[in-house]
Write a protein that holds these residues in place. Structure first.
Motif, PDB file in Angstrom:
ATOM      1  N   GLY A   2      44.231  38.745 -16.324  1.00 32.89           N
ATOM      2  CA  GLY A   2      44.918  38.712 -17.600  1.00 32.89           C
ATOM      3  C   GLY A   2      45.555  37.376 -17.932  1.00 32.89           C
ATOM      4  O   GLY A   2      46.367  37.280 -18.840  1.00 32.89           O
ATOM      5  N   ASN A   3      45.208  36.314 -17.214  1.00 27.87           N
ATOM      6  CA  ASN A   3      45.863  35.040 -17.437  1.00 27.87           C
ATOM      7  C   ASN A   3      44.854  33.909 -17.610  1.00 27.87           C
ATOM      8  O   ASN A   3      45.217  32.742 -17.504  1.00 27.87           O
ATOM      9  CB  ASN A   3      46.776  34.731 -16.244  1.00 27.87           C
ATOM     10  CG  ASN A   3      48.009  33.975 -16.675  1.00 27.87           C
ATOM     11  OD1 ASN A   3      48.467  34.139 -17.798  1.00 27.87           O
ATOM     12  ND2 ASN A   3      48.525  33.131 -15.805  1.00 27.87           N
TER      13      ASN A   3
ATOM     14  N   LEU B 224      51.754  43.491 -24.333  1.00 25.15           N
ATOM     15  CA  LEU B 224      52.640  42.825 -23.379  1.00 25.15           C
ATOM     16  C   LEU B 224      53.033  43.753 -22.234  1.00 25.15           C
ATOM     17  O   LEU B 224      53.133  43.337 -21.083  1.00 25.15           O
ATOM     18  CB  LEU B 224      53.892  42.297 -24.094  1.00 25.15           C
ATOM     19  CG  LEU B 224      53.636  41.129 -25.052  1.00 25.15           C
ATOM     20  CD1 LEU B 224      54.911  40.740 -25.786  1.00 25.15           C
ATOM     21  CD2 LEU B 224      53.069  39.922 -24.307  1.00 25.15           C
ATOM     22  N   ILE B 227      49.975  43.823 -19.851  1.00 29.41           N
ATOM     23  CA  ILE B 227      49.793  42.661 -18.969  1.00 29.41           C
ATOM     24  C   ILE B 227      50.963  42.520 -18.001  1.00 29.41           C
ATOM     25  O   ILE B 227      50.799  42.013 -16.900  1.00 29.41           O
ATOM     26  CB  ILE B 227      49.534  41.342 -19.741  1.00 29.41           C
ATOM     27  CG1 ILE B 227      50.663  41.013 -20.675  1.00 29.41           C
ATOM     28  CG2 ILE B 227      48.205  41.331 -20.439  1.00 29.41           C
ATOM     29  CD1 ILE B 227      50.591  39.563 -21.138  1.00 29.41           C
ATOM     30  N   THR B 328      51.568  35.328 -22.548  1.00 26.29           N
ATOM     31  CA  THR B 328      50.994  35.824 -21.287  1.00 26.29           C
ATOM     32  C   THR B 328      51.448  34.965 -20.100  1.00 26.29           C
ATOM     33  O   THR B 328      51.684  35.482 -19.013  1.00 26.29           O
ATOM     34  CB  THR B 328      49.446  35.850 -21.326  1.00 26.29           C
ATOM     35  OG1 THR B 328      48.970  34.555 -21.649  1.00 26.29           O
ATOM     36  CG2 THR B 328      48.919  36.848 -22.310  1.00 26.29           C
TER      37      THR B 328
END
Lengths: 39, 370
Positions: A2-3, B224, B227, B328
């Motif tokens: 997710g990054n 959000l 993640i 993120t």
């Protein structure tokens, strides 16, 4: 994973692109060699 | 005396579900195109809606757990209850909000068959395809394409795949003879992947032709939270499996991603703190890194995603993508502080709101093969 789009990133992307490049070049050369060997 | 040898069936699909009445019918129907109803197993984890009733209409194998035990324990329960490791060669958990592509099994099983002659494959990871319905899901589509087409493909060659995603991985049934799906972290799929590496159960391969369609958060708040859960689980798994000190390729891969993520988070924090001063004094200085980022990162990766998905509308959201990228990074840093340092800024995780994919299908191209 997710990054993977974070700003200032690029180490892992460059590293993984290089891995894919090496693998694909190896496959291309290997296949070409195999075909020529077959002749 | 005649010995009766019972032949193993091929693939068992297991669906863990907690209040999934909106989407489970579509998921089961997508599986019915691949296997008979008897090979589909649903475990309701303390559902209070019509999930069990809907599932029972479509498959005879429904396990109703009350009270709920959590996703990992529910999966272990259904595997044990129906003795799946003995009766099947392969087991595939599928999320209740996912749709498995009709070609998934042929592609994945071909990988297993080919591997018998070389390295032993214990799992094949398919490609997760997101649902593009607004700007936040468009970001996820971009992210999935980059993460899978570049990162996961390379990890597959290095045998260092760090996560077998919950909805898109098919395992040899023997994996679950050796280990149970671990509990105690927020990302049981990553925890399981680390365990497979640690116990050296076999190679994990990524297959981009085996696709699973899934739905992603539609609001920034849900995004959000999701993640935050993923990043928190990432650090929990690192702590649990003592990375990066295991001496495996996985350790190198995870160390690279963790250090890069922390570096991103720190630099993003510094950038946001200094931004007002820079804007007041010399805003032109920002043009250089922005241009560099656009030319060498954003445009090439967006072109890749748009081409793969045949969705050039992704470019419309390019400005909002910048905001999400910064957020993120900060969430990654925050989850590190929470799990590793013990400094919690607070941000619970709730289940992502589901929406009826069947209704959306008529308007959007979300199930279309990219």
């Amino acid at each position: 994973m997710g990054n993977s789009l974070a700003p200032f990133s690029g180490f892992s992307l460059t590293y993984h692109l290089l891995v894919l490049l090496v693998v694909n070049v190896y496959k291309f050369v290997f296949n070409k060699y195999k075909i020529e060997d077959g002749k | 005396m005649r010995r009766i040898i019972k032949k193993k069936k091929s693939v068992a699909f297991i669906i863990p579900a907690h209040n999934e009445q909106t989407v489970i019918e579509l998921t089961i129907n997508s599986l019915l195109a691949l296997v008979p109803p008897a090979d589909i197993y649903v475990v309701s984890d303390g559902s209070t809606d019509q999930t069990v009733t809907v599932a029972k209409k479509l498959t005879p194998n429904v396990l109703d757990l009350n009270p709920n035990v959590g996703k990992a324990s529910a999966l272990n329960s259904v595997i044990q209850h129906f003795n799946l490791t003995k009766n099947y060669s392969y087991i595939m958990p599928v999320d209740a909000d996912s749709k498995v592509d009709k070609d998934f099994l042929s592609c994945a099983l071909q990988e297993f068959e080919q591997s018998n002659n070389s390295e032993y494959l214990c799992a094949v990871v398919g490609k997760v395809v997101g649902t593009n319905v607004n700007w936040i899901t468009a970001y996820r589509v971009w992210e999935y394409e980059v993460a899978q087409t570049i990162h996961k493909s390379a990890q597959s060659h290095l045998n260092s795949i760090i996560v077998c995603p919950g909805p898109s991985t098919i395992y040899r049934a023997s994996v679950f003879k050796h280990l149970k799906i671990p509990t105690g972290t927020l990302t049981e799929d990553m925890d399981l992947t680390f365990l497979i590496h640690r116990q050296k159960l076999g190679k994990i391969k990524y297959c981009s032709k085996a696709m699973v369609f899934t739905q992603d958060p539609k609001s920034l708040r849900d995004f959000l939270r999701q993640i935050d859960r993923w990043h928190t689980g990432f650090w929990q798994c690192i702590k649990r499996h003592n990375l990066p000190w295991g001496g495996q390729r996985l350790d190198t891969e995870v160390a690279l991603l963790a250090v890069e993520g922390l570096y991103n988070g720190a630099l993003t924090s510094a950038f946001l703190i200094l931004l007002p001063f820079v804007l007041i004094t010399n805003s032109k200085i920002l043009l250089w890194p922005l241009t560099f980022d656009l030319i060498f990162f954003v445009f090439p990766t967006l072109i890749l995603a748009a081409k793969n998905r045949n969705d050039w509308g992704l470019f419309r959201h390019i400005i909002s993508f910048y905001a999400v990228r910064f957020l993120t990074s900060l969430v990654f840093l925050k989850s590190f502080l929470k799990v590793v340092i013990g400094f919690d800024l607070g941000m619970g995780w709730n289940k992502v709101k589901r929406y009826d994919l069947g209704l959306i299908t008529g308007k959007e191209k979300i199930w279309a093969t990219p």
